[in-house]
Write an enzyme that holds these catalytic residues in place. Structure first.
Site, PDB file in Angstrom:
ATOM      1  N   CYS A 264      10.545  26.073  89.302  1.00 12.79           N
ATOM      2  CA  CYS A 264      12.038  26.793  89.359  1.00 12.79           C
ATOM      3  C   CYS A 264      12.965  25.596  88.995  1.00 12.79           C
ATOM      4  CB  CYS A 264      12.453  26.589  90.914  1.00 12.79           C
ATOM      5  SG  CYS A 264      11.289  27.676  91.983  1.00 12.79           S
TER       6      CYS A 264
ATOM      7  N   SER B   5       5.418  33.498 100.709  1.00 13.71           N
ATOM      8  CA  SER B   5       5.692  34.099  99.612  1.00 13.71           C
ATOM      9  C   SER B   5       4.153  34.744  98.814  1.00 13.71           C
ATOM     10  CB  SER B   5       6.338  33.346  98.514  1.00 13.71           C
ATOM     11  OG  SER B   5       6.734  34.177  97.275  1.00 13.71           O
ATOM     12  N   ALA B   6       4.167  36.112  98.861  1.00 13.19           N
ATOM     13  CA  ALA B   6       2.797  36.578  98.267  1.00 13.19           C
ATOM     14  C   ALA B   6       2.222  36.102  97.001  1.00 13.19           C
ATOM     15  CB  ALA B   6       2.877  37.957  98.323  1.00 13.19           C
TER      16      ALA B   6
ATOM     17  N   GLY C 279       9.687  33.961  99.149  1.00 13.92           N
ATOM     18  CA  GLY C 279      10.135  32.626  99.795  1.00 13.92           C
ATOM     19  C   GLY C 279      11.390  32.119  99.824  1.00 13.92           C
TER      20      GLY C 279
ATOM     21  N   GLN D 218       3.549  26.824  99.701  1.00  9.86           N
ATOM     22  CA  GLN D 218       2.569  26.213  98.962  1.00  9.86           C
ATOM     23  C   GLN D 218       1.548  26.321  99.666  1.00  9.86           C
ATOM     24  OE1 GLN D 218       2.385  25.517  95.739  1.00  9.86           O
ATOM     25  NE2 GLN D 218       4.584  26.149  95.143  1.00  9.86           N
TER      26      GLN D 218
ATOM     27  N   THR E 260      15.684  49.173 102.107  1.00 13.14           N
ATOM     28  CA  THR E 260      14.460  49.847 101.963  1.00 13.14           C
ATOM     29  C   THR E 260      13.223  48.658 101.816  1.00 13.14           C
ATOM     30  OG1 THR E 260      15.378  51.794 101.524  1.00 13.14           O
ATOM     31  CG2 THR E 260      13.062  51.731 101.133  1.00 13.14           C
TER      32      THR E 260
END
Length: 382
Positions: free
Chosen positions: A326, A200-201, A72, A180, A238
Site C-alpha cells: 500500500c 479481506s478475501a 479490509g 494478514q 448492492t
C-alpha cells in the site's frame, strides 16, 4: 530461471481455481439482485448466506455476525468509525498501536480531528505490543481498542488473547485487523474475545474487492455508507455476489489446507532466512522469529536502498516488496520499522518476502542467489 517468481503474498494472492469455478455462475446464471424477493434474487441471497456460514465457521462466529464489505480497508473504517460514533456520547478514547495498517492509522488520525483522543502504543524490537502497556493506557473514557492480529510488513503475531481478556474485563470494545492472519494462523473470535474483526478475501486466495467485518451480536456500530439498508443496515449498496461467493469458498479452502500448507511454507521460509543471513553480510531479520506468520521473511540490508534491490530483483522476474504494497511508492521509511526503533537510514534497506503455497524449493534457491548478487552489486556501486 526466466519465469516470473511471485513472492509477495502479503500484497495479494492468486485466486484458487476452485474459487473461480464457484464464482463464475454468479456472473451470468445466478445474477439476481439479492435484495429482490423473487426466485432469481433468492438464489443470490442463498449463495451469500452460504458464504456467511463458511466465514463464520472458520472464525468461530455466527453467520448473522458477518457483514460483507469491499475489502479490509472498508471493514477497518466501519469498525473504528462505526464503533466510535456509537459510543461517542459516553466514551471518546481509542487505543491502538504504532504499527497498524494505514487503514487503521489514518482512520484513527481522522477521529482525532473529530475530537477523539487516540493513544498509539509503542512496540518492542520484534514488533510486538505489550499487553501491560494496553492495560496502562486504559482510561475511564476508553471506548475502543484496535490491535492487528499480525503485521503486514514484518509478520509479527500479536498477543490478542491477553489483550482481549483485558478489553473484556474493562468492558471495552475490541477490534482486530486480521487481514494478514486469516488462512495462515488459527483465528477465533471467541478465543481472542474480539467484538469486531476485519478480513479481506484476496489475502487468502480469494478475489479482490470483497472483505468482511465480524460484528459480535449485541455490539452496536453506526453505518458509514447509507442507502438501501443492505447487510442488516450496516453497509448499504448492492452486494458483490460473485466476490462474496468467492470469499466463502476461498476461506473454506484455506482453512482446510492451513495446517499442512503452513508447515510446508514455514520450512521453506526458514531455509530462505538461513541462506540469506549466512550468505549476505550486514543483514538482519526483522520481526519475531517465533511469533511470526509462516510465509513472512523480512530483512534489513545495511548500505543499500531496498527499492533499488526490489527493482533489480524485478528485472530477474522476482516479485517482492520493500515494505507494505500500500505504501511501497511513498518514498518514506516504513512506519513499522521506525516504531520498532530502527533508524530511518536502516529502514530504507528493507526487503519483504512473503511465500505462498505455489513457491518451489528451486525458486527459493534462485531468489537467495539473486539477493546475494544484487546486494553485493549495490554495495560496490554505492
Amino acid at each position: 530461471m526466466k519465469e516470473m517468481i511471485y513472492m509477495d503474498h502479503a500484497a495479494t494472492t492468486p485466486v484458487r481455481r476452485e474459487v473461480v469455478r464457484a464464482m463464475l455462475p454468479y456472473f451470468h446464471q445466478y445474477y439476481g439482485n439479492p435484495s429482490s424477493i423473487y426466485e432469481k434474487g433468492a438464489e443470490s441471497r442463498r449463495a451469500m448466506d452460504k458464504a456467511r456460514e463458511q466465514i463464520a465457521d472458520v472464525i468461530h462466529g455466527k453467520p448473522e455476525e458477518i457483514c460483507f464489505t469491499s475489502g479490509g480497508t472498508e471493514a477497518d473504517q466501519l469498525a473504528i468509525c462505526g464503533a466510535a460514533e456509537a459510543v461517542f456520547s459516553k466514551k471518546n478514547h481509542i487505543i491502538t498501536t504504532a504499527i497498524e495498517h494505514h487503514a487503521v492509522l489514518h482512520t484513527c488520525e481522522k477521529m482525532k480531528e473529530k475530537g477523539w483522543n487516540v493513544t498509539f502504543l509503542p512496540v518492542n524490537r520484534e514488533g510486538q505490543v505489550s499487553p501491560a502497556d494496553v492495560r496502562r493506557a486504559i482510561r475511564k473514557e476508553t471506548g475502543l481498542i484496535s490491535v492487528m492480529a499480525a503485521n503486514n510488513e514484518v509478520g509479527t503475531i500479536q498477543p490478542l488473547e491477553e489483550i482481549g481478556e483485558i478489553a473484556n474485563r474493562h468492558g471495552i470494545l475490541f477490534h482486530t485487523d486480521a487481514v494478514q492472519a486469516l488462512g495462515q494462523i488459527p483465528v477465533s473470535v471467541e478465543k481472542w474475545k474480539v467484538d469486531l474483526l476485519s478480513g479481506s478475501a484476496h489475502k487468502f486466495y480469494g478475489p479482490k474487492g470483497t472483505g468482511f467485518l465480524y460484528v459480535r451480536s449485541g455490539v452496536k456500530i453506526e453505518p458509514q455508507i447509507l442507502g438501501g439498508g443492505q447487510e442488516e443496515g450496516l453497509r448499504s449498496g448492492t452486494e458483490n455476489v460473485p466476490g462474496i461467493v468467492g470469499a466463502g469458498q476461498a476461506i473454506k479452502a484455506a482453512e482446510s489446507h492451513r495446517e499442512q500448507d503452513s508447515l510446508v511454507i514455514k520450512g521453506k521460509r526458514d531455509y530462505l532466512i538461513r541462506r540469506v543471513i549466512r550468505e549476505v553480510p550486514r543483514c538482519r531479520l526483522t520481526g519475531s522469529l517465533r511469533n511470526r506468520l509462516p510465509g513472512n521473511a523480512s530483512f534489513l540490508f545495511g548500505g543499500i536502498d531496498g527499492n533499488s534491490l526490489v527493482y533489480l530483483l524485478g528485472e530477474d522476474g522476482i516479485c517482492v516488496s520493500s515494505g507494505s504494497a500500500c505504501s511501497s511508492g511513498s518514498g518514506k521509511p516504513s512506519h513499522v520499522l521506525l516504531a520498532m526503533n530502527y533508524s530511518a537510514e536502516a529502514a530504507y534497506g528493507s526487503l519483504r518476502i512473503t511465500l505462498g503455497i505455489e513457491n518451489s524449493q528451486e525458486e527459493i534457491d534462485w531468489v537467495a542467489d539473486r539477493i546475494r548478487e544484487h546486494v553485493n552489486r549495490l554495495r560496490r556501486s554505492s
